[in-house]
Design a protein around this motif. Structure first.
Motif, PDB file in Angstrom:
ATOM      1  N   ASP A  50       3.947   7.327 -16.572  1.00  0.00           N
ATOM      2  CA  ASP A  50       3.778   7.782 -15.637  1.00  0.00           C
ATOM      3  C   ASP A  50       2.420   7.107 -15.104  1.00  0.00           C
ATOM      4  N   THR A  51       2.449   6.046 -14.327  1.00  0.00           N
ATOM      5  CA  THR A  51       1.058   5.280 -13.895  1.00  0.00           C
ATOM      6  C   THR A  51       0.230   6.029 -13.073  1.00  0.00           C
ATOM      7  N   GLY A  52       0.887   6.853 -12.404  1.00  0.00           N
ATOM      8  CA  GLY A  52       0.280   7.778 -11.295  1.00  0.00           C
ATOM      9  C   GLY A  52      -0.911   8.609 -12.107  1.00  0.00           C
ATOM     10  N   VAL A 107      -7.119  10.749  -4.894  1.00  0.00           N
ATOM     11  CA  VAL A 107      -7.003   9.747  -5.769  1.00  0.00           C
ATOM     12  C   VAL A 107      -6.464   8.422  -5.260  1.00  0.00           C
ATOM     13  N   SER A 108      -6.093   8.205  -4.072  1.00  0.00           N
ATOM     14  CA  SER A 108      -5.704   7.108  -3.432  1.00  0.00           C
ATOM     15  C   SER A 108      -7.057   6.058  -3.190  1.00  0.00           C
ATOM     16  N   SER A 109      -8.151   6.881  -2.913  1.00  0.00           N
ATOM     17  CA  SER A 109      -9.218   6.158  -2.569  1.00  0.00           C
ATOM     18  C   SER A 109      -9.698   5.501  -4.086  1.00  0.00           C
ATOM     19  N   ILE A 110      -9.411   6.033  -5.082  1.00  0.00           N
ATOM     20  CA  ILE A 110      -9.631   5.200  -6.287  1.00  0.00           C
ATOM     21  C   ILE A 110      -8.518   3.943  -6.669  1.00  0.00           C
ATOM     22  N   ALA A 111      -7.486   4.447  -6.416  1.00  0.00           N
ATOM     23  CA  ALA A 111      -6.435   3.496  -6.771  1.00  0.00           C
ATOM     24  C   ALA A 111      -6.381   2.356  -5.870  1.00  0.00           C
ATOM     25  N   LYS A 112      -7.377   2.232  -4.704  1.00  0.00           N
ATOM     26  CA  LYS A 112      -7.235   0.997  -3.894  1.00  0.00           C
ATOM     27  C   LYS A 112      -8.404  -0.049  -4.352  1.00  0.00           C
ATOM     28  N   VAL A 156     -10.464  -1.535 -10.575  1.00  0.00           N
ATOM     29  CA  VAL A 156      -9.655  -0.334 -11.275  1.00  0.00           C
ATOM     30  C   VAL A 156      -8.160  -0.650 -11.578  1.00  0.00           C
ATOM     31  N   ARG A 157      -7.591  -1.461 -10.535  1.00  0.00           N
ATOM     32  CA  ARG A 157      -6.113  -1.779 -10.566  1.00  0.00           C
ATOM     33  C   ARG A 157      -5.810  -2.649 -11.740  1.00  0.00           C
ATOM     34  N   GLU A 158      -6.944  -3.709 -11.745  1.00  0.00           N
ATOM     35  CA  GLU A 158      -6.849  -4.700 -12.832  1.00  0.00           C
ATOM     36  C   GLU A 158      -6.706  -3.958 -14.266  1.00  0.00           C
ATOM     37  N   GLY A 188       5.641   4.071 -10.636  1.00  0.00           N
ATOM     38  CA  GLY A 188       4.265   3.901  -9.692  1.00  0.00           C
ATOM     39  C   GLY A 188       4.764   3.389  -8.426  1.00  0.00           C
ATOM     40  N   ARG A 189       3.433   2.596  -8.157  1.00  0.00           N
ATOM     41  CA  ARG A 189       3.670   1.882  -6.774  1.00  0.00           C
ATOM     42  C   ARG A 189       3.810   0.443  -6.688  1.00  0.00           C
ATOM     43  N   ASP A 190       3.218  -0.153  -7.976  1.00  0.00           N
ATOM     44  CA  ASP A 190       3.220  -1.735  -7.909  1.00  0.00           C
ATOM     45  C   ASP A 190       4.058  -1.941  -9.431  1.00  0.00           C
ATOM     46  N   ILE A 191       4.783  -1.218  -9.865  1.00  0.00           N
ATOM     47  CA  ILE A 191       5.331  -1.805 -11.129  1.00  0.00           C
ATOM     48  C   ILE A 191       6.513  -2.672 -10.902  1.00  0.00           C
ATOM     49  N   ILE A 197      -2.795   5.055   2.950  1.00  0.00           N
ATOM     50  CA  ILE A 197      -3.602   4.308   1.981  1.00  0.00           C
ATOM     51  C   ILE A 197      -2.913   3.396   0.908  1.00  0.00           C
ATOM     52  N   ASP A 198      -1.772   3.898   0.280  1.00  0.00           N
ATOM     53  CA  ASP A 198      -0.946   3.202  -0.746  1.00  0.00           C
ATOM     54  C   ASP A 198      -0.152   2.078  -0.014  1.00  0.00           C
ATOM     55  N   SER A 199       0.204   2.342   1.126  1.00  0.00           N
ATOM     56  CA  SER A 199       1.074   0.967   1.459  1.00  0.00           C
ATOM     57  C   SER A 199       0.364   0.273   2.317  1.00  0.00           C
ATOM     58  N   THR A 200      -0.931   0.326   2.794  1.00  0.00           N
ATOM     59  CA  THR A 200      -1.743  -0.600   3.548  1.00  0.00           C
ATOM     60  C   THR A 200      -3.131  -1.086   3.009  1.00  0.00           C
ATOM     61  N   ARG A 201      -3.134  -0.564   1.598  1.00  0.00           N
ATOM     62  CA  ARG A 201      -4.457  -1.215   0.656  1.00  0.00           C
ATOM     63  C   ARG A 201      -4.280  -2.866   0.570  1.00  0.00           C
ATOM     64  N   GLU A 202      -5.374  -3.282   0.450  1.00  0.00           N
ATOM     65  CA  GLU A 202      -5.643  -4.743   0.277  1.00  0.00           C
ATOM     66  C   GLU A 202      -4.703  -5.170  -1.026  1.00  0.00           C
ATOM     67  N   MET A 261      -2.124   8.105 -14.526  1.00  0.00           N
ATOM     68  CA  MET A 261      -3.352   7.261 -15.121  1.00  0.00           C
ATOM     69  C   MET A 261      -4.407   7.044 -13.995  1.00  0.00           C
ATOM     70  N   TYR A 262      -4.096   6.964 -12.647  1.00  0.00           N
ATOM     71  CA  TYR A 262      -5.168   6.916 -11.701  1.00  0.00           C
ATOM     72  C   TYR A 262      -5.701   8.335 -11.511  1.00  0.00           C
ATOM     73  N   ARG A 263      -5.031   9.151 -11.693  1.00  0.00           N
ATOM     74  CA  ARG A 263      -5.293  10.441 -11.563  1.00  0.00           C
ATOM     75  C   ARG A 263      -6.216  10.885 -12.800  1.00  0.00           C
ATOM     76  N   ALA A 264      -6.133  10.378 -13.882  1.00  0.00           N
ATOM     77  CA  ALA A 264      -7.072  10.814 -14.916  1.00  0.00           C
ATOM     78  C   ALA A 264      -8.466  10.328 -14.633  1.00  0.00           C
ATOM     79  N   LYS A 282      -1.462  10.987   4.171  1.00  0.00           N
ATOM     80  CA  LYS A 282      -2.611   9.883   4.107  1.00  0.00           C
ATOM     81  C   LYS A 282      -2.298   9.181   2.828  1.00  0.00           C
ATOM     82  N   ARG A 283      -1.702   9.661   1.873  1.00  0.00           N
ATOM     83  CA  ARG A 283      -1.515   8.901   0.557  1.00  0.00           C
ATOM     84  C   ARG A 283      -0.603   7.724   0.909  1.00  0.00           C
ATOM     85  N   ASP A 284       0.540   7.937   1.816  1.00  0.00           N
ATOM     86  CA  ASP A 284       1.629   6.724   2.135  1.00  0.00           C
ATOM     87  C   ASP A 284       0.767   5.808   2.865  1.00  0.00           C
TER      88      ASP A 284
END
Ligand code: DC
Length: 225
Positions: A35-37, A102-107, A111-113, A132-135, A186-191, A39-42, A182-184
Motif C-alpha cells: 500500500d504505497t499511500g 498528506v497530499s501536500s507532502i506527496a507532491k 519525496v516521490r523519488e 497507489g497513484r503512480d504505480i 492536488i493528486d491529479s494536477t501536481r507537477e 508510505m506517504y502517510r507514514a 481537495k486530494r483529487d
C-alpha cells in the motif's frame, strides 16, 4: 493459471476501492501487498512528530531520505501493519490530521523519488501487488498487469465516510467530501507524477460493482495469457 509474473499495479483516486481489492487479490493469489499511500502517510506522520512544516520541502525531503518504513500484510486476517521506525502506526496514519494534509507532502519531487526507490525495493524479487497513484505510470510502468480503478465521486465519498464510521472515527460526511475533492485536485494536477490513467491499464468503474465482482474481474484479467 498461467505462470504469474511478479508485479501487478493498481492506480486510482481515493475511495475507488484500490486497497480493498488489492488486499483480497493478494490473499487469493498469495501475493505480497504494498500500500504505497500508507508510505506517504507514514512520512506525513514522521514530519508531524518532528514538527516540520509541510511546506518546508527541503526538510521534508531530508526526512524522506532517512525514513524507516515496513509494511506487513497478514493475508489470514486481512490486516496491514505499517511500521514507522519499528512502531506500529497503522491506525494513526488514517486519522484526519494526516489524511487532510498528506497530499501536500506527496507532491514534493524529492519525496516521490525516495518513495519510488523504497517501493521498488519492497517489491523486489517478490510476486507483489502494489496500489497507489503512480504505480502503473512511474513505479512499475512495465508491470505484468495494470489496472485503473475508478468510481463516481459521490460513491467514493460515501465509501470513505462509512469506512471511517466503522472505525469509530469522529467524522462528518461534508468533511470527507471536502477532503476527497481537495486530494483529487492536488493528486491529479501536481507537477510530478500526477494521478493519470495509463493507456494500457485495464479501466474498471467500480461504482455499481460489488467487491467480489471487482476482485473476480481483476483475477480474470491477471489469469489471461
Ligand atoms: O491511497 P491513500 O489515500 O492512502 O494515499 C495517501 C496520499 O498519498 C494521497 O493523497 C496521494 C498520495 N499517494 C501518491 O501520491 N502516490 C502513491 N503512489 C500513493 C499515494
Amino acid at each position: 493459471m498461467t505462470a504469474l509474473k511478479p508485479i501487478i499495479a493498481i492506480d486510482g483516486p481515493a475511495g475507488s476501492g484500490k486497497s480493498t481489492i488489492a488486499k483480497l487479490v493478494a490473499k487469493k493469489l498469495g501475493l505480497s501487498y504494498i500500500d504505497t499511500g500508507a508510505m506517504y502517510r507514514a512520512l506525513a506522520l514522521k514530519a508531524k512528530k518532528a514538527n516540520v512544516d509541510f511546506r518546508d520541502e527541503g526538510n521534508i525531503a531530508e526526512l524522506a531520505k532517512t525514513i524507516d518504513i515496513d509494511l506487513r500484510y497478514d493475508a489470514k486476517t486481512g490486516q496491514l501493519t505499517v511500521l514507522l521506525e519499528g512502531r506500529d502506526v497503522s491506525e494513526e496514519i488514517r486519522k484526519p490530521y494526516i489524511t487532510d494534509e498528506v497530499s501536500s507532502i506527496a507532491k514534493i519531487k524529492e519525496v516521490r523519488e525516495h518513495m519510488v526507490t523504497l517501493q521498488r525495493r519492497l517489491a523486489q524479487g517478490k510476486r507483489s501487488i502494489l496500489e497507489g497513484r503512480d504505480i502503473t505510470t512511474v513505479v512499475f510502468p512495465d508491470a505484468y498487469k495494470k489496472f485503473y480503478l475508478d468510481a463516481d465521486p459521490d460513491e467514493r465519498i460515501r465509501r470513505r465516510y462509512l469506512e471511517m464510521k466503522e472505525k469509530n472515527m469522529p467524522v462528518e460526511e461534508s468533511n470527507v467530501k471536502i477532503n476527497i475533492e481537495k486530494r483529487d485536485r492536488i493528486d491529479s494536477t501536481r507537477e510530478h507524477a500526477p494521478l493519470r490513467r495509463a493507456k494500457d491499464a485495464v479501466y474498471i468503474d467500480t461504482t455499481k460493482l460489488s467487491i467480489d465482482e471487482v476482485v473476480n474481474r481483476v483475477i480474470e484479467e491477471i489469469n489471461k495469457p
